[in-house]
Scaffold this motif. Structure first.
Motif, PDB file in Angstrom:
ATOM      1  N   LEU A 182     -27.288 178.654 -65.028  1.00 19.90           N
ATOM      2  CA  LEU A 182     -26.591 178.135 -63.850  1.00 19.90           C
ATOM      3  C   LEU A 182     -27.376 178.438 -62.579  1.00 19.90           C
ATOM      4  CD1 LEU A 182     -24.112 176.746 -62.676  1.00 19.90           C
ATOM      5  CD2 LEU A 182     -22.968 178.968 -62.661  1.00 19.90           C
ATOM      6  N   GLY A 183     -27.917 179.645 -62.486  1.00 23.61           N
ATOM      7  CA  GLY A 183     -28.741 179.999 -61.333  1.00 23.61           C
ATOM      8  C   GLY A 183     -29.979 179.125 -61.222  1.00 23.61           C
ATOM      9  N   LYS A 184     -30.623 178.859 -62.359  1.00 21.38           N
ATOM     10  CA  LYS A 184     -31.814 177.996 -62.360  1.00 21.38           C
ATOM     11  C   LYS A 184     -31.461 176.573 -61.930  1.00 21.38           C
ATOM     12  CE  LYS A 184     -34.437 180.376 -65.958  1.00 21.38           C
ATOM     13  NZ  LYS A 184     -34.959 180.275 -67.332  1.00 21.38           N
ATOM     14  N   LEU A 185     -30.353 176.064 -62.453  1.00 25.12           N
ATOM     15  CA  LEU A 185     -29.937 174.706 -62.088  1.00 25.12           C
ATOM     16  C   LEU A 185     -29.590 174.617 -60.606  1.00 25.12           C
ATOM     17  CD1 LEU A 185     -27.729 173.800 -65.169  1.00 25.12           C
ATOM     18  CD2 LEU A 185     -29.973 172.846 -64.583  1.00 25.12           C
ATOM     19  N   ALA A 186     -28.933 175.638 -60.082  1.00 24.97           N
ATOM     20  CA  ALA A 186     -28.591 175.644 -58.656  1.00 24.97           C
ATOM     21  C   ALA A 186     -29.855 175.688 -57.801  1.00 24.97           C
ATOM     22  CB  ALA A 186     -27.668 176.808 -58.334  1.00 24.97           C
ATOM     23  N   ALA A 187     -30.860 176.450 -58.248  1.00 20.26           N
ATOM     24  CA  ALA A 187     -32.123 176.516 -57.510  1.00 20.26           C
ATOM     25  C   ALA A 187     -32.808 175.148 -57.496  1.00 20.26           C
ATOM     26  CB  ALA A 187     -33.045 177.564 -58.125  1.00 20.26           C
ATOM     27  N   GLU A 188     -32.784 174.445 -58.624  1.00 25.98           N
ATOM     28  CA  GLU A 188     -33.345 173.098 -58.667  1.00 25.98           C
ATOM     29  C   GLU A 188     -32.575 172.162 -57.749  1.00 25.98           C
ATOM     30  OE1 GLU A 188     -33.841 171.441 -62.592  1.00 25.98           O
ATOM     31  OE2 GLU A 188     -34.566 173.348 -63.370  1.00 25.98           O
ATOM     32  N   ALA A 189     -31.253 172.300 -57.750  1.00 23.02           N
ATOM     33  CA  ALA A 189     -30.420 171.447 -56.904  1.00 23.02           C
ATOM     34  C   ALA A 189     -30.701 171.691 -55.422  1.00 23.02           C
ATOM     35  CB  ALA A 189     -28.949 171.692 -57.212  1.00 23.02           C
ATOM     36  N   ILE A 190     -30.989 172.942 -55.078  1.00 19.22           N
ATOM     37  CA  ILE A 190     -31.340 173.249 -53.687  1.00 19.22           C
ATOM     38  C   ILE A 190     -32.584 172.468 -53.281  1.00 19.22           C
ATOM     39  CG2 ILE A 190     -32.322 175.040 -52.187  1.00 19.22           C
ATOM     40  CD1 ILE A 190     -30.367 177.004 -53.440  1.00 19.22           C
ATOM     41  N   GLU A 191     -33.583 172.503 -54.133  1.00 27.96           N
ATOM     42  CA  GLU A 191     -34.831 171.799 -53.811  1.00 27.96           C
ATOM     43  C   GLU A 191     -34.600 170.302 -53.664  1.00 27.96           C
ATOM     44  OE1 GLU A 191     -37.723 173.134 -52.872  1.00 27.96           O
ATOM     45  OE2 GLU A 191     -36.603 175.005 -53.025  1.00 27.96           O
ATOM     46  N   LEU A 192     -33.773 169.742 -54.528  1.00 29.13           N
ATOM     47  CA  LEU A 192     -33.497 168.304 -54.457  1.00 29.13           C
ATOM     48  C   LEU A 192     -32.650 167.950 -53.236  1.00 29.13           C
ATOM     49  CD1 LEU A 192     -32.749 167.622 -58.218  1.00 29.13           C
ATOM     50  CD2 LEU A 192     -34.793 166.943 -56.949  1.00 29.13           C
ATOM     51  N   SER A 193     -31.741 168.843 -52.862  1.00 27.49           N
ATOM     52  CA  SER A 193     -30.828 168.573 -51.744  1.00 27.49           C
ATOM     53  C   SER A 193     -31.446 168.873 -50.388  1.00 27.49           C
ATOM     54  CB  SER A 193     -29.562 169.424 -51.891  1.00 27.49           C
ATOM     55  OG  SER A 193     -28.866 169.093 -53.046  1.00 27.49           O
ATOM     56  N   ARG A 194     -32.471 169.695 -50.365  1.00 29.46           N
ATOM     57  CA  ARG A 194     -33.048 170.165 -49.101  1.00 29.46           C
ATOM     58  C   ARG A 194     -33.382 169.025 -48.141  1.00 29.46           C
ATOM     59  NH1 ARG A 194     -35.044 175.412 -48.255  1.00 29.46           N
ATOM     60  NH2 ARG A 194     -34.858 175.726 -50.479  1.00 29.46           N
ATOM     61  N   GLU A 195     -33.936 167.959 -48.661  1.00 27.63           N
ATOM     62  CA  GLU A 195     -34.354 166.843 -47.806  1.00 27.63           C
ATOM     63  C   GLU A 195     -33.192 165.947 -47.387  1.00 27.63           C
ATOM     64  OE1 GLU A 195     -37.667 164.558 -49.181  1.00 27.63           O
ATOM     65  OE2 GLU A 195     -38.516 166.292 -50.201  1.00 27.63           O
ATOM     66  N   TYR A 196     -32.143 165.899 -48.189  1.00 28.70           N
ATOM     67  CA  TYR A 196     -31.112 164.886 -47.975  1.00 28.70           C
ATOM     68  C   TYR A 196     -29.768 165.419 -47.504  1.00 28.70           C
ATOM     69  CZ  TYR A 196     -34.546 162.381 -50.730  1.00 28.70           C
ATOM     70  OH  TYR A 196     -35.713 161.848 -51.193  1.00 28.70           O
ATOM     71  N   ASP A 197     -29.409 166.636 -47.884  1.00 30.41           N
ATOM     72  CA  ASP A 197     -28.052 167.093 -47.620  1.00 30.41           C
ATOM     73  C   ASP A 197     -28.007 168.614 -47.428  1.00 30.41           C
ATOM     74  OD1 ASP A 197     -25.343 167.455 -47.459  1.00 30.41           O
ATOM     75  OD2 ASP A 197     -24.866 166.404 -49.311  1.00 30.41           O
ATOM     76  N   GLN A 198     -28.175 169.060 -46.195  1.00 33.70           N
ATOM     77  CA  GLN A 198     -28.208 170.496 -45.880  1.00 33.70           C
ATOM     78  C   GLN A 198     -26.899 171.206 -46.220  1.00 33.70           C
ATOM     79  OE1 GLN A 198     -31.674 171.192 -45.650  1.00 33.70           O
ATOM     80  NE2 GLN A 198     -30.676 172.863 -44.642  1.00 33.70           N
ATOM     81  N   SER A 199     -25.761 170.520 -46.113  1.00 31.12           N
ATOM     82  CA  SER A 199     -24.492 171.178 -46.414  1.00 31.12           C
ATOM     83  C   SER A 199     -24.407 171.565 -47.891  1.00 31.12           C
ATOM     84  CB  SER A 199     -23.308 170.287 -46.041  1.00 31.12           C
ATOM     85  OG  SER A 199     -23.283 169.122 -46.833  1.00 31.12           O
ATOM     86  N   ARG A 200     -24.995 170.767 -48.747  1.00 29.83           N
ATOM     87  CA  ARG A 200     -25.005 171.110 -50.178  1.00 29.83           C
ATOM     88  C   ARG A 200     -25.950 172.278 -50.450  1.00 29.83           C
ATOM     89  NH1 ARG A 200     -22.792 167.275 -54.065  1.00 29.83           N
ATOM     90  NH2 ARG A 200     -21.949 165.547 -52.877  1.00 29.83           N
ATOM     91  N   VAL A 201     -27.012 172.377 -49.703  1.00 28.14           N
ATOM     92  CA  VAL A 201     -27.943 173.487 -49.892  1.00 28.14           C
ATOM     93  C   VAL A 201     -27.210 174.815 -49.720  1.00 28.14           C
ATOM     94  CG1 VAL A 201     -29.957 174.661 -48.917  1.00 28.14           C
ATOM     95  CG2 VAL A 201     -30.016 172.201 -49.266  1.00 28.14           C
ATOM     96  N   GLN A 202     -26.376 174.902 -48.702  1.00 27.15           N
ATOM     97  CA  GLN A 202     -25.617 176.133 -48.466  1.00 27.15           C
ATOM     98  C   GLN A 202     -24.672 176.433 -49.626  1.00 27.15           C
ATOM     99  OE1 GLN A 202     -23.783 175.489 -44.664  1.00 27.15           O
ATOM    100  NE2 GLN A 202     -25.648 175.956 -43.541  1.00 27.15           N
ATOM    101  N   LYS A 203     -24.049 175.413 -50.181  1.00 27.36           N
ATOM    102  CA  LYS A 203     -23.134 175.613 -51.308  1.00 27.36           C
ATOM    103  C   LYS A 203     -23.886 176.089 -52.544  1.00 27.36           C
ATOM    104  CE  LYS A 203     -19.737 172.360 -49.611  1.00 27.36           C
ATOM    105  NZ  LYS A 203     -19.033 171.103 -49.804  1.00 27.36           N
ATOM    106  N   PHE A 204     -25.060 175.527 -52.788  1.00 28.06           N
ATOM    107  CA  PHE A 204     -25.851 175.958 -53.931  1.00 28.06           C
ATOM    108  C   PHE A 204     -26.363 177.385 -53.735  1.00 28.06           C
ATOM    109  CE2 PHE A 204     -26.550 171.257 -54.658  1.00 28.06           C
ATOM    110  CZ  PHE A 204     -25.764 171.196 -55.790  1.00 28.06           C
ATOM    111  N   CYS A 205     -26.701 177.746 -52.495  1.00 26.20           N
ATOM    112  CA  CYS A 205     -27.115 179.129 -52.208  1.00 26.20           C
ATOM    113  C   CYS A 205     -25.980 180.107 -52.514  1.00 26.20           C
ATOM    114  CB  CYS A 205     -27.544 179.271 -50.750  1.00 26.20           C
ATOM    115  SG  CYS A 205     -29.177 178.613 -50.412  1.00 26.20           S
ATOM    116  N   LYS A 206     -24.760 179.726 -52.155  1.00 24.42           N
ATOM    117  CA  LYS A 206     -23.609 180.581 -52.448  1.00 24.42           C
ATOM    118  C   LYS A 206     -23.390 180.710 -53.954  1.00 24.42           C
ATOM    119  CE  LYS A 206     -21.128 179.776 -48.148  1.00 24.42           C
ATOM    120  NZ  LYS A 206     -19.912 179.227 -47.525  1.00 24.42           N
TER     121      LYS A 206
END
Length: 67
Positions: free
Chosen positions: A18-42
């Motif tokens: 789950l941690g690995k998937l969230a880290a990947e999601a952060i990278e994918l979301s970084r360019e498009y959706d900053q609000s999701r980046v914060q949720k994945f960090c949490k």
């Protein structure tokens, strides 16, 4: 992202995945959706806290805990 995960119910290997998937999601979301980046960090933080708590509990049970 209104998903609720019972982190304490997950197996150790599932926490890591789950941690690995969230880290990947952060990278994918970084360019498009900053609000999701914060949720994945949490989510990653919650996984890390649970893993640390389990490690400390195991150390206490095994008698290898550092005081």
């Amino acid at each position: 992202m209104d998903t609720h995960i019972k982190i304490k119910a997950l197996q150790y290997s599932d926490l890591i995945e789950l941690g690995k998937l969230a880290a990947e999601a952060i990278e994918l979301s970084r360019e498009y959706d900053q609000s999701r980046v914060q949720k994945f960090c949490k989510l990653i933080a919650a996984c890390n806290v649970e893993m640390i708590e389990r490690r400390r509990q195991a150390e206490r049970l095994c008698g290898t805990a550092v005081s």
